[in-house]
Design an enzyme around this catalytic site. Structure first.
Site, PDB file in Angstrom:
ATOM      1  N   GLU A  28       0.859  -1.176   0.000  1.00 25.60           N
ATOM      2  CA  GLU A  28       0.000   0.000   0.000  1.00 25.60           C
ATOM      3  C   GLU A  28       0.899   1.231   0.000  1.00 25.60           C
ATOM      4  OE1 GLU A  28      -3.967   0.097   2.342  1.00 25.60           O
ATOM      5  OE2 GLU A  28      -2.445   1.024   3.620  1.00 25.60           O
ATOM      6  N   HIS A  61      16.270  20.815  -5.237  1.00 22.78           N
ATOM      7  CA  HIS A  61      15.130  21.656  -5.586  1.00 22.78           C
ATOM      8  C   HIS A  61      14.203  21.909  -4.401  1.00 22.78           C
ATOM      9  CE1 HIS A  61      15.626  19.493  -9.690  1.00 22.78           C
ATOM     10  NE2 HIS A  61      16.388  20.556  -9.650  1.00 22.78           N
ATOM     11  N   LYS A  70       6.671  16.606   0.026  1.00 25.68           N
ATOM     12  CA  LYS A  70       6.761  15.523  -0.963  1.00 25.68           C
ATOM     13  C   LYS A  70       6.897  14.174  -0.261  1.00 25.68           C
ATOM     14  CE  LYS A  70       9.082  18.408  -4.381  1.00 25.68           C
ATOM     15  NZ  LYS A  70      10.326  18.657  -5.097  1.00 25.68           N
ATOM     16  N   TYR A 130       6.865  10.863  -6.770  1.00 27.39           N
ATOM     17  CA  TYR A 130       6.646  11.729  -5.623  1.00 27.39           C
ATOM     18  C   TYR A 130       5.264  12.350  -5.663  1.00 27.39           C
ATOM     19  CZ  TYR A 130       8.926  15.105  -8.851  1.00 27.39           C
ATOM     20  OH  TYR A 130       9.310  15.853  -9.934  1.00 27.39           O
ATOM     21  N   ASP A 166      20.191  23.036 -13.339  1.00 28.79           N
ATOM     22  CA  ASP A 166      20.734  22.728 -12.018  1.00 28.79           C
ATOM     23  C   ASP A 166      22.181  23.184 -11.834  1.00 28.79           C
ATOM     24  OD1 ASP A 166      18.359  21.737 -11.094  1.00 28.79           O
ATOM     25  OD2 ASP A 166      18.897  19.629 -11.325  1.00 28.79           O
TER      26      ASP A 166
END
Length: 182
Positions: A28, A61, A70, A130, A166
């Site tokens: 799950e 980030h 997240k 995410y 980046d």
């Protein structure tokens, strides 16, 4: 599921219960009630999946002012996942912590608002998922240089693959108060 404390306040590692047999496995990945009981009660409003190849580093980030919590995990492959605490009043402000997340262990990391996040792909490829507590807002996109000398994160690659975007983030020491969290 088992909740594992980390060195950072509100940063939570989750070890799901995996059911497996000769056919494969089941777990799950999200249950609102169980996660609320575990202290992760913010609603998730957006899911993202990224595919990357070996040595890719994504990050570090974060979003501000439209912050995102997240819940991150690996569907297939392996990453070294890193968070940096940007909460000025936190006892771990300016510190980082790394976690190995794999499609095999299925561990999840809840990264609350106030952290920068990134990962390095260790396996040949990775599928990374995410769940986010707010919608992506391009105007709120922020970051820290992945190779910041003050953070000194030991990324597990000698041949990093970095996006052009980046390579243009500021160093941690150059973040102004408005780019940090209270």
């Amino acid at each position: 599921m088992k909740i594992i404390a980390t060195n950072f306040p509100n940063l939570t590692l989750i070890k799901p219960q995996i059911f497996g047999d000769s056919r494969g496995w089941f777990f799950e990945s999200w249950n609102k009630g169980r996660y609320i009981e575990a202290g992760i009660g913010l609603p998730f409003v957006q899911d993202n999946i990224s595919y990357s190849t070996k040595n890719v580093i994504r990050g570090l980030h974060y979003q501000k002012p439209f912050t995102q919590g997240k819940l991150v995990f690996v569907l297939e492959g392996e990453v070294w996942d890193v968070v940096v605490d940007l909460r000025r009043r936190s006892p771990t402000f300016g510190k980082w912590q790394g976690f190995t997340l794999t499609g095999k262990n299925k561990e999840q990391l809840y990264v609350p608002p106030g952290f920068a996040h990134g990962f390095c792909v260790i396996s040949d490829t990775v599928l990374f998922q995410y769940k986010c507590t707010d919608i992506y807002n391009p105007a709120s996109e922020r970051g820290i240089m992945w190779n910041d000398p003050d953070l000194n994160i030991p990324w597990p690659t000698e041949k990093p693959v970095i996006s052009d975007k980046d390579t243009k983030h500021p160093f941690f020491r150059d973040l102004t108060r408005d780019l940090l969290f209270d």
